[in-house]
Design an enzyme around this catalytic site. Structure first.
Site, mmCIF file in Angstrom:
data_model
loop_
_atom_site.group_PDB
_atom_site.id
_atom_site.type_symbol
_atom_site.label_atom_id
_atom_site.label_comp_id
_atom_site.label_asym_id
_atom_site.label_seq_id
_atom_site.Cartn_x
_atom_site.Cartn_y
_atom_site.Cartn_z
ATOM 1 N N GLU A 194 -4.640 7.788 -3.058
ATOM 2 C CA GLU A 194 -5.148 6.495 -2.566
ATOM 3 C C GLU A 194 -5.544 5.425 -3.647
ATOM 4 O O GLU A 194 -5.269 4.138 -3.372
ATOM 5 C CB GLU A 194 -6.527 6.780 -1.927
ATOM 6 C CG GLU A 194 -6.719 5.711 -0.736
ATOM 7 C CD GLU A 194 -5.756 5.596 0.244
ATOM 8 O OE1 GLU A 194 -4.832 6.547 0.612
ATOM 9 O OE2 GLU A 194 -5.769 4.450 0.989
ATOM 10 N N HIS A 233 0.926 -1.103 -0.093
ATOM 11 C CA HIS A 233 -0.074 0.033 0.012
ATOM 12 C C HIS A 233 0.832 1.290 -0.067
ATOM 13 O O HIS A 233 0.624 2.269 -0.839
ATOM 14 C CB HIS A 233 -0.838 0.164 1.311
ATOM 15 C CG HIS A 233 -1.732 1.066 1.247
ATOM 16 N ND1 HIS A 233 -3.067 0.945 0.748
ATOM 17 C CD2 HIS A 233 -1.556 2.481 1.762
ATOM 18 C CE1 HIS A 233 -3.620 2.235 1.118
ATOM 19 N NE2 HIS A 233 -2.916 2.929 1.632
ATOM 20 N N GLU A 234 1.661 1.226 0.922
ATOM 21 C CA GLU A 234 2.662 2.469 1.042
ATOM 22 C C GLU A 234 3.724 2.623 -0.164
ATOM 23 O O GLU A 234 3.930 3.619 -0.738
ATOM 24 C CB GLU A 234 3.452 2.463 2.434
ATOM 25 C CG GLU A 234 2.468 2.501 3.651
ATOM 26 C CD GLU A 234 1.534 3.665 3.506
ATOM 27 O OE1 GLU A 234 1.600 4.645 3.149
ATOM 28 O OE2 GLU A 234 0.345 3.444 4.546
ATOM 29 N N HIS A 287 1.838 4.513 -2.675
ATOM 30 C CA HIS A 287 1.687 5.876 -2.654
ATOM 31 C C HIS A 287 3.261 6.318 -2.917
ATOM 32 O O HIS A 287 3.360 7.473 -3.839
ATOM 33 C CB HIS A 287 1.748 6.357 -1.214
ATOM 34 C CG HIS A 287 0.161 6.312 -0.588
ATOM 35 N ND1 HIS A 287 -0.746 6.917 -1.222
ATOM 36 C CD2 HIS A 287 -0.423 5.462 0.442
ATOM 37 C CE1 HIS A 287 -1.862 6.965 -0.640
ATOM 38 N NE2 HIS A 287 -1.478 5.767 0.270
HETATM 39 ZN ZN ZN Z 1 -3.091 5.380 1.846
#
Ligand code: ZN
Length: 499
Positions: free
Chosen positions: A293, A263-264, A267
């Site tokens: 996101e 997830h990170e 980003h």
């Molecule tokens: Zn996030």
């Protein structure tokens, strides 16, 4: 001053402000990762000093007159866009009087402590007076910032520029109906995956090494970043060549460090992919929280929770935990990581229930801002919505309306960006599947480069030169919609749960 000199001067000031903000971010990163406990007071002072120097430099009257002159001058499209975005930021930064900003900062820092106490005691009435005060200030802020239809729009604008409550309402109400119905069918299905094995004891070092392995494969550039550990995973950057991620390793959850890292990493790859020509300007960053996101969720959910991904990583994971996963197939890993279970807590929610948590908050926030809901009635309204959308009874405020930190920060208007991330990701990915016909073969072979190249070209390199909705319509030819996301959920979970 000539136009070109004025542009040079503006860029010099922007570079200074960017440097100050990046230094602030580095201090913040250190605070969350390595700072010893007694460093907290000094760190707070340093952060506040740097933030006020940056604010003063940016809101100086000199910036205002440079912008006014440049706004009236003939500029190239590239420079014109820079001036437009900086003017937008300048207007927002100067709209709020200093006295208001100081009051807001003071009230929110007190609110944070009171919220923490209320959550500890699981008693909303402790937080209620402070939240009433924050809501008053937020209404004042909306009036100062200005809006056309709803005061909520003025707050949403800070996180998702150009989006309004009026646009979100029909999309979210459609999602609420369809996702609730899907979840009901999933809960009633006989095909429930076994997940008990994922909660055995899993060596932390082996988990950590696996996350690094996967991040590198996906295309996260370790020469322009690093991964560390923190209580809550996050991404921060000090320019596009130093973008850092963190994760949290739980020995009793085989997947949480991994999904946190991916997830990170999503980003972070967005920030690493900014256009070098826009370095040290406000253009070189993600265009909105929703688009940000979409990147983290595409990598985490669409890719990291896909069958081809697990076909590739199952043998690698077995190697990492020598012998212990011999009897677990790729299919079983895929099923376990996609288990759907309605829960009370947003941050524990799966792909099928996550948006429902967001819609509950969105509807209440709009009602609060538009005066249809009083703060004292929040717990009752919350519990009724959780019952209606998730089919669950809320036992207490800590597991209900007090669970999230956001309102204590005064961050009303933030939550929708999480759901928009899911929608944008699904919509972009439908186009990606048409553009890269071998995408799933690539993923199954552990080759993520074609996907990253597409994202670089169509999303990342534009920075703030395009809004989220422009990126979406330029890349997919369509406006934002809930259809691609619902198609994605129904196909994936229909197969997984034999619906
Ligand atoms: Zn996030």
């Amino acid at each position: 001053m000539q136009t070109s000199e004025q542009l040079t001067e503006l860029r010099r000031i922007l570079a200074e402000v960017t440097d100050l903000n990046n230094a602030t971010a580095l201090l913040h990163w250190d605070q969350e990762t390595y700072m010893p406990p007694k460093g907290a007071q000094g760190r707070g002072e340093q952060l506040s000093t740097l933030a006020s120097i940056a604010h003063r430099t940016f809101t100086d009257g000199k910036v205002g007159s440079l912008l006014a002159n440049l706004g009236a001058a003939e500029l190239s499209p590239e420079d014109g866009k820079l001036v437009e975005v900086v003017q937008y930021d300048y207007d927002r930064a100067t709209k709020l009087p200093e006295a208001f900003v100081n009051t807001f900062t003071k009230e929110t820092s007190e609110a944070l402590e009171i919220w923490a106490e209320a959550r500890q005691e699981s008693d909303f009435s402790i937080f209620q007076p402070k939240l009433e005060r924050l809501l008053e200030l937020l209404k004042e802020k909306a009036a100062l910032c200005g809006y056309e239809e709803s005061p909520y729009d003025a707050l949403l604008e800070e996180f998702e520029p150009g989006m309004t409550a009026g646009q979100l309402r029909p999309i979210f109400s459609d999602l609420a109906t369809r996702q609730s119905a899907l979840v009901e069918r999933i809960v009633a299905s006989k095909n429930q995956p076994d997940t008990a094995w994922t909660r055995a004891e899993w060596d932390e070092e082996a988990q950590w090494k696996f996350t690094l392995n996967v991040l590198r494969d996906l295309g996260y550039d370790f020469d322009s970043g690093r991964q560390d550990k923190s209580l809550h995973p996050f991404t921060t950057d000090f320019g596009m060549n130093d973008v850092r991620v963190t994760t949290r390793v739980d020995p009793h959850d085989l997947f949480s460090a991994l999904t946190g890292s991916i997830h990170e990493g999503g980003h972070a790859m967005y920030e690493q992919g900014q256009n070098p020509a826009d370095r040290r300007t406000p253009l070189a960053e993600g265009t909105s929280l929703g688009m940000h996101e979409s990147q983290s969720r595409m990598w985490e959910n669409v890719i990291g929770r896909s069958q081809p991904f697990w076909n590739h990583y199952a043998p690698i994971l077995r190697d990492r935990f020598s012998g212990r996963l011999q009897n677990v197939t790729a299919d079983q890993m895929y099923a376990a990581i996609n288990r759907v279970e309605p829960s009370l807590i947003r941050v524990e929610a799966d792909e099928c229930t996550y948006n429902l948590h967001i819609i509950i908050r969105f509807e209440m926030e709009v009602d609060l801002m538009e005066g249809r809901l009083a703060v004292q009635d929040i717990p009752e309204a919350w519990n009724a919505k959780v019952k209606s959308y998730l089919g669950l009874d809320v036992p207490d405020d800590a597991n209900g309306c007090l669970q999230d930190i956001h309102w204590s920060h005064g961050a009303i208007g933030y939550f929708p960006t999480y759901a928009l991330g899911n929608l944008y990701a699904a919509q972009l990915f439908e186009t990606i599947e048409e553009a890269i016909t071998d995408i799933w073969k690539n993923v199954e072979a552990g080759d993520f480069a074609p996907l990253l190249v597409w994202l670089r070209e169509n999303v990342h390199r534009h920075g703030r030169r395009k809004s989220a909705l422009e990126i979406l319509s330029d890349a997919t030819g369509k406006d934002a919609s809930s259809e691609p996301f619902m198609r994605y959920l129904e196909k994936k979970y229909g197969a997984l749960y034999g619906l």
